[in-house]
Design an enzyme around this catalytic site. Structure first.
Site, PDB file in Angstrom:
ATOM      1  N   ASP A 111      -1.494   0.987   0.998  1.00  0.00           N
ATOM      2  CA  ASP A 111      -2.208   2.264   0.945  1.00  0.00           C
ATOM      3  C   ASP A 111      -2.106   2.982  -0.394  1.00  0.00           C
ATOM      4  OD1 ASP A 111       0.444   2.726   1.229  1.00  0.00           O
ATOM      5  OD2 ASP A 111       0.268   4.298   2.732  1.00  0.00           O
ATOM      6  N   GLU A 112      -1.533   2.370  -1.405  1.00  0.00           N
ATOM      7  CA  GLU A 112      -1.536   3.059  -2.693  1.00  0.00           C
ATOM      8  C   GLU A 112      -1.680   2.079  -3.846  1.00  0.00           C
ATOM      9  OE1 GLU A 112       2.174   4.941  -3.883  1.00  0.00           O
ATOM     10  OE2 GLU A 112       3.157   4.049  -2.149  1.00  0.00           O
TER      11      GLU A 112
END
Lengths: 360, 367
Positions: A111-112
């Site tokens: 997610d990053e």
């Protein structure tokens, strides 16, 4: 300060971080979950919460908290089991969307990711506009929110993305750096956990400003190699490059239309524009491998999605016309509304030299 | 026309001449060989309008002189298939040529000799006498680099450049170039250039023997005529300007590598097996003392090989068409080959380590 290759300019790094990613995917797919405190994982007696939404966070629930503890704090907590394949699929969509802007992308987790956009010329070269653009596209096309930090290096970009979370953006320009770090709490620094923070506290250090006042050799004496890093970070310095581990096998662009394209001519009329976007994307990447195939992706209004690819090693900078045969082949005989159209190239996977140079 | 001839004296010239005759012809008579019987000789002529080869057999027992044309390939195939013992009798009866040998009897169709095209005569401007083997060596050393069916038609041939004190042959297809020279007093004052078409070069190599007996090269404005032994070979010349080959011979290479020719060739050929079958690109990684060769293809198959070389310069990675390198290594006739390089995008100069007569330029492939 590390600068982009040879140019002497400061770098432009964007850190993008999906807000409560697993929970966001669950809420997207079941909107009723938006209204309740939600935890992903931790349903069983011994399980821990992997992610929770912001409503749940108001009860003091955090990642890695045992499910029993979470339910004690919030008796009406709703728990759903983790569904990694689904999160991975969404993550892939998100990263693909980021890669449309640049291939200089370093994923940190599902997610990053860090993006080095120093050499991207889209959006007038403004990293802030790029970050807003990516956040908007993820919201619209994927249905989750992303927070972004823009800064001259990875460390500051990551701190910045956390600044206005959730669904926020924070920009630290090179000029802002001294003031920004002055008040920055040391527990925001990479590698500073509770233990290091406590020991810094004992040295009367709570902000980077305080940290700047400590002699580097004292930091090294106390923290070893990490001491040097702390000293550098105190001044907002971080030379680590965005590490692109993956070599792109393909590059593509796609567009979801506000209104479906009604028929073949409408699709055909989009080819030139999409091809231009594709060429721009191709122009941004170092061309270490030649193009092997062209492909087209089409999604109809009923969400059925089709792709078709053809070997075209002769193409260097694909034009709209190069994709016409693919559109001809993929588009059905009867008019069918098209929701999404994408064009792409696949690169050769061997490293053999291909292009013979000439004597005269 | 009627004559008797031994199979062995007929077969060799007939086969050479059949080589000139092309299989597919627009004019039927061009598939034929012209037979001319004189008092005691038989002359055979084949042509494709660009190249003409004449072979003379003497002595021959001629009963009745005459001239006729017959299908070249069929006559050649028959002679090759006949036994060696019995002599061959050729007799023109009506419009048929009868070939009899022992119990064998063949009747061949003919076309009148008058239909057979003559290569037009051309004023001689100068001539050179050179040992056959030297001419042959020069053509073999360079001919492989000629283009094939290139739109730059002047590349589909071999440049002969005659200067006051040497003769040079140069061939290039635009990607690689081969040059071979022969020092000799030519007796001409102004340098001359002429381009011999590919077909002519190939036939000429076949015709010349590895002997010191001289061949006579007669240069005209539009033709080259070479007489060697019983053969006279004539080729039209390609009109056009050959590129300035001196310009593409690299002079600035600072990286010199010496390798064993046979080892280098074998290593390249091995690695080349897994190169792309049409594009044939290989990567060379040159480091002090060692040359590594890498190949891979779209099927993800890979080859990695290496050999010891004499090199102490900077590391260099460069790509080549493996076929071009192997062609050069086939043409070099010494044990050690010298390769001079500068960078990954500049041409390589190759030659035998101690022989300055021939040199080769090969352009790399982009990595």
């Amino acid at each position: 300060m590390r600068t982009s290759e040879d140019s002497g300019r400061p770098r432009k790094i964007i850190h993008l971080d999906c807000d409560c990613f697993y929970a966001a995917v669950e809420m997207r797919d079941d909107p009723t979950l938006r209204q309740v405190p939600l935890a992903v994982g931790g349903a069983g007696g011994r399980g821990v919460v992997t992610t929770c939404n912001y409503l749940a966070r108001e009860y003091g629930i955090r990642s890695a908290m045992p499910g029993s503890e979470a339910r004690r704090r919030c008796p009406n907590l709703v728990t759903v089991p983790t569904d990694m394949p689904r999160y991975k699929a969404v993550s892939k969509q998100v990263m693909t969307l980021f890669r449309e802007l640049t291939d200089r992308l370093e994923p940190l987790s599902l997610d990053e990711a860090f993006l080095d956009v120093t050499d991207v010329t889209d959006h007038h070269g403004s990293a802030t506009l790029m970050a807003e653009y990516l956040r908007e596209r993820v919201r619209r096309e994927i249905g989750i929110t992303v927070s972004a930090g823009v800064a001259p290096n990875k460390f500051l970009a990551k701190v910045a993305s956390d600044w206005n979370k959730p669904d926020g953006l924070h920009v630290v320009t090179p000029d802002d750096v001294p003031a920004f770090v002055q008040a920055l709490s040391v527990d925001r620094l990479f590698g500073v956990g509770p233990v290091t923070a406590r020991r810094l506290k004992e040295m009367n250090v709570s902000t980077c400003g305080d940290l700047q006042a400590v002699a580097p050799d004292r930091l090294v004496a106390a923290f070893g190699k990490q001491g040097i890093r702390l000293h550098e970070m105190a001044y907002g310095r971080d030379d680590r490059p965005v590490v692109v581990t993956r070599q792109a096998k393909s590059v593509s662009v796609e567009r979801t239309f506000d209104r479906d394209l009604p028929d073949y001519p409408a699709c055909e009329s989009m080819l030139a524009t999409l091809a231009e976007d594709l060429r721009n994307r191709l122009a941004r990447r170092p061309r270490e491998r030649p193009i092997h195939k062209l492909f087209i992706k089409i999604r109809y209004s009923d969400f059925s999605t089709h792709t078709l690819e053809r070997v075209r090693p002769d193409v260097q900078a694909p034009e709209g016309d190069d994709f016409r045969p693919l559109l001809d082949a993929i588009y059905p005989d009867d008019a069918r509304p098209v929701r999404l159209l994408g064009l792409g190239v696949r690169f050769r996977e061997d490293h053999a030299p291909r292009q013979q140079l000439s004597l005269f | 026309m009627k004559l008797t001839i031994s199979r062995e004296s007929l077969l060799a010239p007939l086969q050479s001449i059949t080589g000139v005759v092309e299989r597919k012809q627009t004019m039927p008579v061009l598939s034929n060989v012209l037979l001319v019987a004189d008092d005691d000789s038989l002359t055979l002529t084949g042509t494709n309008m660009e190249v003409e080869l004449v072979g003379r057999i003497q002595p021959v027992h001629v009963d009745q002189p005459g001239r006729i044309t017959v299908p070249a390939r069929k006559l050649s195939d028959i002679c090759r298939a006949l036994g060696e013992e019995a002599p061959i009798e050729l007799a023109l009866e009506g419009d048929r040529l009868h070939l009899r040998s022992g119990a064998s009897h063949f009747t061949l169709s003919t076309l009148p000799a008058e239909h057979f095209p003559n290569v037009e005569e051309d004023a001689e401007s100068f001539r050179l006498e050179i040992p056959q083997k030297d001419v042959r060596h020069m053509l073999e050393a360079t001919g492989f680099a000629m283009a094939q069916q290139d739109v730059r038609y002047y590349l589909n041939g071999l440049l002969l450049e005659v200067s006051p004190d040497n003769l040079r042959a140069v061939a290039t297809d635009g990607h690689r170039l081969a040059l071979s020279g022969l020092d000799m007093a030519t007796g001409i004052e102004e340098p001359r250039q002429l381009i011999v078409p590919r077909k002519g070069v190939m036939e000429l190599v076949r015709l010349l023997d590895d002997v010191a007996t001289p061949a006579t090269l007669v240069f005209g404005d539009n033709h080259l005529r070479v007489t060697a032994g019983a053969y006279t070979f004539t080729s039209k010349l390609i009109e056009g300007r050959f590129p300035d080959y001196n310009r593409v011979i690299p002079r600035g290479g600072d990286k010199q590598m010496v390798a064993d020719r046979a080892t280098l060739k074998n290593t390249l050929q091995r690695a080349g097996i897994l190169s792309h079958e049409n594009i044939r690109g290989v990567r060379l990684n040159l480091t002090p003392g060692q040359l590594q060769i890498f190949a891979n293809n779209p099927d993800q198959e890979q080859a990695e090989d290496a050999l010891s070389v004499d090199y102490d310069g900077e590391e260099l990675q460069i790509g080549f068409n493996v076929g071009y390198l192997v062609d050069v290594l086939n043409a070099v006739d010494e044990d050690q080959v010298l390769m001079t390089l500068s960078d990954a995008n500049s041409s390589a100069l190759m030659q035998a380590q101690h022989d300055e007569k021939s040199l080769y330029v090969v352009m790399p492939m982009r990595l």
